[in-house]
Design an enzyme around this catalytic site. Structure first.
Site, PDB file in Angstrom:
ATOM      1  N   ASP A   1      -2.151  -1.428  -4.243  1.00  0.00           N
ATOM      2  CA  ASP A   1      -2.743  -0.253  -4.891  1.00  0.00           C
ATOM      3  C   ASP A   1      -1.762   0.354  -5.890  1.00  0.00           C
ATOM      4  O   ASP A   1      -1.968   1.458  -6.385  1.00  0.00           O
ATOM      5  CB  ASP A   1      -3.195   0.796  -3.864  1.00  0.00           C
ATOM      6  CG  ASP A   1      -2.074   1.324  -2.982  1.00  0.00           C
ATOM      7  OD1 ASP A   1      -0.900   0.985  -3.243  1.00  0.00           O
ATOM      8  OD2 ASP A   1      -2.372   2.071  -2.027  1.00  0.00           O
TER       9      ASP A   1
ATOM     10  N   LEU B   1       0.853  -1.191   0.000  1.00  0.00           N
ATOM     11  CA  LEU B   1       0.000   0.000   0.000  1.00  0.00           C
ATOM     12  C   LEU B   1       0.884   1.236   0.000  1.00  0.00           C
ATOM     13  O   LEU B   1       1.824   1.314   0.794  1.00  0.00           O
ATOM     14  CB  LEU B   1      -0.889   0.034   1.258  1.00  0.00           C
ATOM     15  CG  LEU B   1      -1.941  -1.062   1.426  1.00  0.00           C
ATOM     16  CD1 LEU B   1      -2.536  -0.994   2.826  1.00  0.00           C
ATOM     17  CD2 LEU B   1      -3.034  -0.917   0.377  1.00  0.00           C
ATOM     18  N   HIS B   2       0.578   2.187  -0.891  1.00  0.00           N
ATOM     19  CA  HIS B   2       1.338   3.441  -0.847  1.00  0.00           C
ATOM     20  C   HIS B   2       0.532   4.650  -1.302  1.00  0.00           C
ATOM     21  O   HIS B   2       0.948   5.781  -1.104  1.00  0.00           O
ATOM     22  CB  HIS B   2       2.614   3.333  -1.685  1.00  0.00           C
ATOM     23  CG  HIS B   2       2.380   3.513  -3.161  1.00  0.00           C
ATOM     24  ND1 HIS B   2       1.882   2.514  -3.946  1.00  0.00           N
ATOM     25  CD2 HIS B   2       2.567   4.576  -3.975  1.00  0.00           C
ATOM     26  CE1 HIS B   2       1.779   2.942  -5.194  1.00  0.00           C
ATOM     27  NE2 HIS B   2       2.180   4.194  -5.251  1.00  0.00           N
ATOM     28  N   ARG B   3      -0.647   4.442  -1.915  1.00  0.00           N
ATOM     29  CA  ARG B   3      -1.433   5.578  -2.390  1.00  0.00           C
ATOM     30  C   ARG B   3      -1.891   6.424  -1.199  1.00  0.00           C
ATOM     31  O   ARG B   3      -2.411   5.878  -0.221  1.00  0.00           O
ATOM     32  CB  ARG B   3      -2.660   5.104  -3.162  1.00  0.00           C
ATOM     33  CG  ARG B   3      -2.356   4.313  -4.420  1.00  0.00           C
ATOM     34  CD  ARG B   3      -2.026   5.206  -5.580  1.00  0.00           C
ATOM     35  NE  ARG B   3      -1.634   4.421  -6.748  1.00  0.00           N
ATOM     36  CZ  ARG B   3      -1.146   4.934  -7.857  1.00  0.00           C
ATOM     37  NH1 ARG B   3      -0.987   6.250  -7.953  1.00  0.00           N
ATOM     38  NH2 ARG B   3      -0.798   4.183  -8.874  1.00  0.00           N
ATOM     39  N   PRO B   4      -1.727   7.751  -1.271  1.00  0.00           N
ATOM     40  CA  PRO B   4      -2.119   8.601  -0.141  1.00  0.00           C
ATOM     41  C   PRO B   4      -3.558   8.367   0.318  1.00  0.00           C
ATOM     42  O   PRO B   4      -3.835   8.380   1.517  1.00  0.00           O
ATOM     43  CB  PRO B   4      -1.921  10.014  -0.687  1.00  0.00           C
ATOM     44  CG  PRO B   4      -0.822   9.862  -1.701  1.00  0.00           C
ATOM     45  CD  PRO B   4      -1.064   8.518  -2.332  1.00  0.00           C
TER      46      PRO B   4
END
Length: 350
Positions: free
Chosen positions: A275, A202-205
């Site tokens: 993501d 997961l890395h999407r803001p």
């Protein structure tokens, strides 16, 4: 030829690796690193592992707003390109570095080629979408990974510059997995058996910056009663600290991984939850089921093939749908092969 490759993040260096090896056999290469993303993993060991030459220039721009980063890269790039006078500038993907590279080269009249051209999520709230649109319209050659990308460029009147070459990540993954056989012990270190776990990134803001959303995702995945391995970015770990991560009994939080360790886990996992646009594609290339925790994707072909499922965490089907996904019998060759050689051959003939 003198070819300048402009990159700004570890994924772009990984894509650069197989093409760089070919370029240096016949031509002069300059690697320019904008320094857009600080990455603790991108050290001397990373360059040695991937057989990539260290950058010739590091612009060291660091973090900042979208405008600040783009402006700083532009300001540092222009005099460098004037001095070096490359025959071609190569840019990758959809970062601020991509945008700045396209702008700097175009304004100086230097021929520019965009690798991974033609991708569209049709979500203009994503900065990456704007970056890739501008980079495509400024570049002289557009190297497309898929037929869908070619169609997108046709709709925008750019078909004459577009070339269908396949996705360079097929070459990068092939190289990386070969190198990982002798250089990764991550399964032994984590005491994991192939096929015994799901791999989460997961890395999407919009998924990780909001504690409520992050909690929704992790609670849902934890309820599946499957072992989930989650390499956690430092920024996400700061948010996790306020969420009692020990309550997620089935999620194992680990430190960020080297590229070779990460693709070893990808290959050994039962399924990938992400993501990330790039990881969706990599999962497909290595024949792994993928669940994309977003409502849209740039890689619509992977969804149509049945190997990638879009599952926004807010949907009623999350997370139960994950348990009902099965691997399709058919796996079309969506992303090609020998992509680096095709790109170099086209550049040599242009």
């Amino acid at each position: 030829m003198k070819i300048a490759q402009i990159v700004g993040a570890r994924p772009q260096f990984i894509k650069l690796a197989p093409l760089s090896r070919l370029v240096r056999e016949k031509h002069q290469e300059i690697i320019i690193h904008s320094g857009q993303h600080y990455d603790i993993q991108m050290n001397d060991v990373f360059f040695q592992d991937m057989l990539i030459p260290a950058p010739d220039y590091n612009l060291d721009v660091g973090s900042g707003t979208q405008a600040q980063q783009t402006a700083e890269i532009l300001e540092a790039l222009e005099p460098l390109l004037i001095e070096e006078k490359p025959d071609w500038v190569l840019i990758y993907g959809d970062t601020n570095t991509t945008l700045a590279g396209a702008l700097a080269a175009a304004k100086l009249g230097i021929k520019t080629a965009h690798i991974e051209a033609g991708l569209r999520s049709f979500n203009r709230s994503m900065p990456e979408e704007l970056n890739r649109i501008v980079a495509d319209h400024l570049s002289d050659l557009l190297f497309c990974p898929t037929e869908t990308a070619m169609q997108n460029l046709h709709h925008e009147g750019l078909e004459e510059r577009a070339r269908l070459v396949g996705d360079i990540m097929t070459d990068s993954l092939k190289l990386g997995l070969e190198l990982a056989k002798d250089n990764s012990d991550i399964l032994k270190e984590l005491k994991l058996e192939p096929g015994s776990f799901l791999l989460l990134t997961l890395h999407r803001p919009y998924n990780v910056d909001d504690p409520q959303m992050l909690s929704l995702i992790l609670s849902g995945l934890d309820s599946l009663n499957k072992l989930i391995i989650f390499p956690v970015h430092p920024r996400t770990r700061n948010i996790l600290c306020h969420m009692e991560p020990e309550k997620f009994n089935n999620i194992r939080f680990i430190e960020p991984l080297s590229y070779l360790d990460f693709i070893t886990l990808m290959q050994a996992s039962e399924m990938i939850l992400t993501d990330s646009g790039g990881i969706q594609k990599e999962a497909y290339i290595i024949r792994k089921l993928c669940v994309t925790l977003r409502p849209e994707t740039e890689w619509i072909e992977t969804v149509k093939s049945g190997w990638n499922i879009l599952l926004p965490p807010q949907s009623k089907e999350f997370p139960e749908k994950i348990l009902s996904i099965f691997q399709p019998a058919y796996h079309p060759l969506l992303f090609g092969s020998d992509v680096s050689q095709k790109i170099l051959s086209i550049l040599e003939q242009a």
